[in-house]
Design an enzyme around this catalytic site. Structure first.
Site, PDB file in Angstrom:
ATOM      1  N   GLY A  39       0.763  -1.109   0.025  1.00 49.03           N
ATOM      2  CA  GLY A  39       0.103  -0.136  -0.124  1.00 49.03           C
ATOM      3  C   GLY A  39       0.815   1.349   0.033  1.00 49.03           C
ATOM      4  N   ILE A  42       1.988   3.030   3.534  1.00 50.55           N
ATOM      5  CA  ILE A  42       2.887   2.178   4.254  1.00 50.55           C
ATOM      6  C   ILE A  42       4.358   2.004   3.479  1.00 50.55           C
ATOM      7  CG2 ILE A  42       3.081  -0.271   4.831  1.00 50.55           C
ATOM      8  CD1 ILE A  42       1.400   1.066   6.797  1.00 50.55           C
ATOM      9  N   LEU A 225       8.944   7.993 -15.554  1.00 52.72           N
ATOM     10  CA  LEU A 225       8.866   7.813 -16.829  1.00 52.72           C
ATOM     11  C   LEU A 225       9.510   6.433 -17.200  1.00 52.72           C
ATOM     12  CD1 LEU A 225       9.636  11.239 -18.547  1.00 52.72           C
ATOM     13  CD2 LEU A 225       7.373  10.378 -17.744  1.00 52.72           C
ATOM     14  N   ASP A 256       6.453   4.044  -4.883  1.00 55.10           N
ATOM     15  CA  ASP A 256       6.612   4.247  -3.428  1.00 55.10           C
ATOM     16  C   ASP A 256       7.988   4.803  -2.829  1.00 55.10           C
ATOM     17  OD1 ASP A 256       3.833   3.800  -3.719  1.00 55.10           O
ATOM     18  OD2 ASP A 256       3.908   1.843  -3.026  1.00 55.10           O
TER      19      ASP A 256
END
Length: 312
Positions: A39, A42, A225, A256
């Site tokens: 997620g 997280i 990209l 992330d």
């Protein structure tokens, strides 16, 4: 270092494995499986911790899957605030096909979240926002959450003199940009969806990102990209970085990781150029790891030292 808060309202228990061939209607024997607490927010917190920083991670979880998820988070020693929900935390599946090197990713829909539950998430954010710090709201919204959920987070951050970073797509991202945020990190495709154009050239993508900055929608727009590198647009101009040459095993969590490293370096007082280098290094370091594994500090710091900005 300025404090960092992350928010994940639709976390996923990441299950990854491998099989020789993915074939329809066949029983496919798989190799060893791996479980990770996934997620957006997280993962941002997990990367920041791996790089020597600290966050407070707020996330919603429920059901048997949520219990397993919490145990994985606790095993990593991540400081958290859990918002209980009635629905069961979703799962995501990643399958590597060993004969071709292809990766298949199945992202399940999150559980329906009720109004009292999503309002409880906002209440925990309001109670925990660090004055003058950073709030990272990242990941998809579960069914039941309003499109302006992240815009509401941005308003809470502003009330506490904190900077809000949003990593989302579609209506949730559009609403956050209408409110105004510190940083967004869309992919080229997500940016195109936002402005209603295919943006099939790097020039058009940079122009769209720069427009968001000039309108006051975001102070920074980071475009990842893939193999073409990354772009960071701000009022100071546009910076570009090529990705370092690494052996890519899996891109799961790379975005992330990019975001986590950027926010950490900014919170530590580094300038945007240094934060951008760290971000690209962390995304590339995560791509070097298998399945749903995230980056390792030694790899990030090595790549960070090697990177140099390419003149705009």
């Amino acid at each position: 270092m300025r404090p960092i808060l992350t928010l994940t309202v639709n976390p996923a228990l990441d299950v990854s494995t491998s099989t020789e061939n993915v074939v329809g209607e066949h029983k496919m024997r798989c190799g060893l499986s791996r479980l990770d607490p996934g997620g957006g927010g997280i993962n941002v917190s997990r990367v920041i911790q791996r790089l020597g920083g600290q966050t407070l991670a707020i996330y919603a979880a429920g059901g048997p899957t949520g219990d397993a998820y919490r145990k994985l988070i606790e095993a990593e020693g991540l400081p958290t605030v859990v918002v209980p929900i009635a629905g069961s935390t979703r799962e995501s599946f990643t399958v590597d096909e060993t004969t071709t090197g292809k990766q298949f990713r199945f992202v399940l829909q999150g559980p329906e979240i009720t109004e009292p539950e999503w309002r409880a998430c906002l209440a925990r954010v309001a109670e925990s926002i660090p004055h003058g710090g950073y709030v990272v709201a990242s990941g998809s919204l579960p069914p039941g959450a309003p499109d302006d959920f992240y815009a509401r987070v941005a308003r809470l951050a502003r009330a506490h003199d904190a900077r809000c970073i949003v990593d989302a797509s579609g209506p949730a991202l559009a609403a956050a940009l209408a409110e105004g945020v510190f940083l967004v990190k869309p992919s080229g495709r997500e940016l195109g969806e936002l402005v209603g154009s295919t943006l099939d050239t790097e020039e058009s993508q940079i122009a769209a990102a720069s427009t968001l900055v000039s309108r006051g929608s975001a102070e920074f727009v980071a475009l990842t990209l893939g193999g073409k590198g990354a772009v960071l647009a701000s009022a100071a101009g546009v910076m570009r970085l090529a990705v370092p040459q690494v052996t890519v095993q899996s891109t799961v969590g790379a975005g992330d990781s990019f975001l986590g490293a950027f926010v950490l370096r900014i919170a530590q007082g580094h300038d945007p150029a240094a934060a951008f280098r760290a971000a690209v290094a962390a995304g590339s370091a995560t791509a070097m790891t298998p399945a749903t594994e995230l980056c390792h500090r030694a790899d990030v710091e090595r790549l960070e030292a090697e990177l140099a900005l390419v003149p705009a």
